[in-house]
Design a protein around this motif. Structure first.
Motif, mmCIF file in Angstrom:
data_model
loop_
_atom_site.group_PDB
_atom_site.id
_atom_site.type_symbol
_atom_site.label_atom_id
_atom_site.label_comp_id
_atom_site.label_asym_id
_atom_site.label_seq_id
_atom_site.Cartn_x
_atom_site.Cartn_y
_atom_site.Cartn_z
ATOM 1 N N ARG A 112 0.831 -1.201 0.000
ATOM 2 C CA ARG A 112 0.000 0.000 0.000
ATOM 3 C C ARG A 112 0.872 1.261 0.000
ATOM 4 N NH1 ARG A 112 -3.397 -3.468 3.080
ATOM 5 N NH2 ARG A 112 -2.244 -3.014 4.989
ATOM 6 N N ARG A 113 1.955 1.205 0.743
ATOM 7 C CA ARG A 113 2.854 2.366 0.808
ATOM 8 C C ARG A 113 3.486 2.653 -0.555
ATOM 9 N NH1 ARG A 113 8.267 2.592 2.088
ATOM 10 N NH2 ARG A 113 8.271 0.407 2.767
ATOM 11 N N HIS A 114 3.915 1.607 -1.244
ATOM 12 C CA HIS A 114 4.540 1.803 -2.552
ATOM 13 C C HIS A 114 3.517 2.275 -3.586
ATOM 14 C CE1 HIS A 114 8.160 0.277 -0.904
ATOM 15 N NE2 HIS A 114 7.800 -0.993 -0.892
ATOM 16 N N LEU A 115 2.310 1.732 -3.532
ATOM 17 C CA LEU A 115 1.262 2.189 -4.451
ATOM 18 C C LEU A 115 0.938 3.659 -4.219
ATOM 19 C CD1 LEU A 115 -1.225 -0.842 -4.485
ATOM 20 C CD2 LEU A 115 0.216 -0.066 -6.373
ATOM 21 N N ASP A 116 0.977 4.079 -2.959
ATOM 22 C CA ASP A 116 0.693 5.478 -2.635
ATOM 23 C C ASP A 116 1.687 6.430 -3.307
ATOM 24 O OD1 ASP A 116 -1.540 4.930 -1.133
ATOM 25 O OD2 ASP A 116 -0.503 5.001 0.806
ATOM 26 N N VAL A 117 2.947 5.994 -3.410
ATOM 27 C CA VAL A 117 3.962 6.830 -4.060
ATOM 28 C C VAL A 117 3.545 7.143 -5.493
ATOM 29 C CG1 VAL A 117 6.354 6.931 -4.859
ATOM 30 C CG2 VAL A 117 5.839 5.991 -2.601
ATOM 31 N N PHE A 118 2.942 6.149 -6.154
ATOM 32 C CA PHE A 118 2.517 6.314 -7.543
ATOM 33 C C PHE A 118 1.070 6.786 -7.672
ATOM 34 C CE2 PHE A 118 5.860 2.939 -8.261
ATOM 35 C CZ PHE A 118 6.736 3.774 -8.950
ATOM 36 N N GLY A 119 0.403 7.036 -6.546
ATOM 37 C CA GLY A 119 -0.976 7.500 -6.578
ATOM 38 C C GLY A 119 -1.939 6.447 -7.090
ATOM 39 N N SER A 140 5.686 -1.946 -7.557
ATOM 40 C CA SER A 140 5.222 -1.867 -6.167
ATOM 41 C C SER A 140 5.172 -3.251 -5.549
ATOM 42 C CB SER A 140 3.841 -1.207 -6.112
ATOM 43 O OG SER A 140 3.887 0.117 -6.576
ATOM 44 N N PHE A 141 4.663 -4.217 -6.319
ATOM 45 C CA PHE A 141 4.610 -5.593 -5.826
ATOM 46 C C PHE A 141 6.021 -6.138 -5.612
ATOM 47 C CE2 PHE A 141 4.448 -10.206 -6.579
ATOM 48 C CZ PHE A 141 3.548 -10.572 -5.587
ATOM 49 N N ALA A 142 6.933 -5.815 -6.537
ATOM 50 C CA ALA A 142 8.314 -6.307 -6.423
ATOM 51 C C ALA A 142 8.951 -5.870 -5.111
ATOM 52 C CB ALA A 142 9.138 -5.800 -7.610
ATOM 53 N N ALA A 172 14.173 5.224 -3.616
ATOM 54 C CA ALA A 172 14.765 5.733 -2.376
ATOM 55 C C ALA A 172 14.022 5.193 -1.157
ATOM 56 C CB ALA A 172 14.747 7.257 -2.370
ATOM 57 N N GLY A 173 12.695 5.082 -1.266
ATOM 58 C CA GLY A 173 11.902 4.574 -0.142
ATOM 59 C C GLY A 173 12.062 3.089 0.074
ATOM 60 N N GLY A 174 12.548 2.363 -0.928
ATOM 61 C CA GLY A 174 12.711 0.916 -0.803
ATOM 62 C C GLY A 174 14.122 0.480 -0.480
ATOM 63 N N MET A 175 15.040 1.442 -0.374
ATOM 64 C CA MET A 175 16.442 1.088 -0.119
ATOM 65 C C MET A 175 16.668 0.724 1.340
ATOM 66 S SD MET A 175 18.388 3.974 -2.446
ATOM 67 C CE MET A 175 20.005 3.440 -1.876
ATOM 68 N N ARG A 176 17.508 -0.272 1.538
ATOM 69 C CA ARG A 176 17.948 -0.652 2.880
ATOM 70 C C ARG A 176 19.256 -1.422 2.736
ATOM 71 N NH1 ARG A 176 13.108 -4.999 2.978
ATOM 72 N NH2 ARG A 176 14.342 -6.855 2.474
ATOM 73 N N ASP A 177 19.948 -1.629 3.847
ATOM 74 C CA ASP A 177 21.300 -2.186 3.808
ATOM 75 C C ASP A 177 21.365 -3.598 3.233
ATOM 76 O OD1 ASP A 177 22.246 0.150 4.871
ATOM 77 O OD2 ASP A 177 22.363 -0.606 6.935
ATOM 78 N N ASP A 178 20.306 -4.385 3.424
ATOM 79 C CA ASP A 178 20.356 -5.782 2.987
ATOM 80 C C ASP A 178 19.655 -6.016 1.646
ATOM 81 O OD1 ASP A 178 17.805 -5.312 3.892
ATOM 82 O OD2 ASP A 178 17.602 -7.218 4.956
ATOM 83 N N ARG A 179 19.333 -4.951 0.921
ATOM 84 C CA ARG A 179 18.653 -5.107 -0.372
ATOM 85 C C ARG A 179 19.524 -4.531 -1.483
ATOM 86 N NH1 ARG A 179 12.724 -2.939 -0.777
ATOM 87 N NH2 ARG A 179 12.166 -5.112 -0.433
ATOM 88 N N THR A 180 19.589 -5.272 -2.574
ATOM 89 C CA THR A 180 20.360 -4.852 -3.741
ATOM 90 C C THR A 180 19.434 -4.658 -4.928
ATOM 91 O OG1 THR A 180 22.275 -6.117 -2.976
ATOM 92 C CG2 THR A 180 22.268 -5.439 -5.283
ATOM 93 N N PHE A 181 19.562 -3.510 -5.583
ATOM 94 C CA PHE A 181 18.854 -3.248 -6.830
ATOM 95 C C PHE A 181 19.833 -3.358 -7.988
ATOM 96 C CE2 PHE A 181 16.258 -0.968 -3.741
ATOM 97 C CZ PHE A 181 14.961 -1.205 -4.179
ATOM 98 N N VAL A 182 19.421 -4.054 -9.045
ATOM 99 C CA VAL A 182 20.159 -4.027 -10.307
ATOM 100 C C VAL A 182 19.181 -3.476 -11.343
ATOM 101 C CG1 VAL A 182 21.409 -5.325 -12.059
ATOM 102 C CG2 VAL A 182 21.563 -6.020 -9.656
ATOM 103 N N ILE A 183 19.474 -2.300 -11.860
ATOM 104 C CA ILE A 183 18.548 -1.593 -12.740
ATOM 105 C C ILE A 183 19.235 -1.306 -14.067
ATOM 106 C CG2 ILE A 183 17.106 0.446 -13.009
ATOM 107 C CD1 ILE A 183 17.042 0.707 -9.967
ATOM 108 N N SER A 184 18.663 -1.818 -15.157
ATOM 109 C CA SER A 184 19.227 -1.551 -16.478
ATOM 110 C C SER A 184 18.494 -0.387 -17.125
ATOM 111 C CB SER A 184 19.121 -2.789 -17.376
ATOM 112 O OG SER A 184 17.839 -2.874 -17.976
ATOM 113 N N THR A 185 19.222 0.411 -17.895
ATOM 114 C CA THR A 185 18.593 1.511 -18.609
ATOM 115 C C THR A 185 19.511 2.012 -19.709
ATOM 116 O OG1 THR A 185 17.531 3.681 -18.356
ATOM 117 C CG2 THR A 185 19.508 3.296 -17.072
ATOM 118 N N HIS A 186 18.915 2.554 -20.760
ATOM 119 C CA HIS A 186 19.682 3.325 -21.737
ATOM 120 C C HIS A 186 19.365 4.805 -21.569
ATOM 121 C CE1 HIS A 186 15.771 3.001 -23.784
ATOM 122 N NE2 HIS A 186 16.127 4.067 -24.467
#
Length: 289
Positions: A112-119, A140-142, A172-186
């Protein structure tokens, strides 16, 4: 956390390798940016991470386990958001009810918190959403699954300008010390100021694989009108307010990075980046820094 050991991959024998002799590690915590032009193999690399593809040579290990085995214990520890996907025509609430059981650390409050970020609201039907809105729902589910590893393929594609701003707040709201994001983009500018580590790839090879602080100690990014500075730059590009340049960072103090300029330098003059970081590694090995 994640280890690529001499990995190569090709979709057919007639075509050249998409990935060739990739060896690198991804450590726990932080945001890794996988940068590259369209078609260089970023998606392939992510699917190899998740075990959806099998290397032609080498192996990908998650906490020492080959990801291609697709073990439940491994799959429940990671979530991949593809660039393109199809969602069922059910409400977000029903989607969560059906799929959250596969992730032992899933949190309804976080969803619910993540969905709120996106309205967005849990009651909306996924079939009625645009592709950009579907992507927001799946992202948000991820994050609500609270997996240690979150993989995202071109997550800002299909998002408008407010959506991209919300995405940055979302990460930024989902970051924490034990979580790793790998994000691809051009779309390099979309990831500016978000990354802890940068991997740039092109032509089936890795051009750069380094932490932000390490990059900031090797290069200096600035604007200048000085012809002498411009002529001595490693890379220069006209910009508003002057010429944007990349210079050697001679004093070794960490500076702020311009990710777009770094990307242009690495893709257009890879030999310079390789030379600078080879020299840096030599200094580290010799205990000079």
């Amino acid at each position: 956390m994640l280890k690529f050991d001499n990995v190569s991959f090709s979709y057919s024998r007639r075509r050249g390798p998409v990935i060739k002799d990739f060896s690198f590690d991804i450590e726990p915590g932080g945001v890794y940016g996988l940068l590259g032009k369209n078609g260089v193999g970023k998606s392939t690399l992510l699917y190899l991470m998740a075990g959806a593809l099998t290397p032609s040579r080498g192996e990908v290990l998650y906490l020492g386990v080959n990801t291609r085995l697709r073990l439940p214990s491994t799959l429940s520890d990671m979530f991949i958001v593809p660039e393109e996907f199809v969602l069922p025509t059910i409400s977000i609430r029903d989607f969560v009810r059906v799929n959250s059981v596969f992730y032992p650390d899933f949190s309804s409050d976080d969803m619910r918190r993540h969905l709120d970020v996106f309205g967005m609201d849990e009651g909306v039907n996924l079939g009625e959403l645009s592709m950009g809105q579907k992507k927001k729902a799946l992202m948000s589910f991820a994050l609500a699954c609270n997996t240690p590893l979150v993989i995202m393929d071109e997550p800002t594609n299909g998002l408008d300008i407010p959506g991209k701003d919300a995405f940055r707040r979302f990460i930024a709201g989902g970051m924490r010390d034990d979580r790793t994001f790998v994000i691809s983009t051009h779309q390099v500018r979309d990831m500016d100021q978000m990354l802890d580590h940068i991997i740039i790839m092109d032509d089936a090879r890795i051009l750069l694989n380094a932490g932000i602080s390490e990059i900031g100690r090797r290069f200096k990014f600035t604007l200048t009108d000085s012809p002498a500075v411009i002529s001595s730059a490693l890379y220069a590009s006209p910009s508003i307010g002057g010429t944007a340049v990349v210079l050697p960072n001679k004093d070794g103090r960490e500076t702020e990075i311009d990710v777009e300029m770094l990307f242009n330098l690495a893709t257009e003059r890879p030999y310079i980046v390789q030379s600078v970081f080879s020299d840096y590694k030599t200094q580290i090995d010799n205990g000079c820094q």
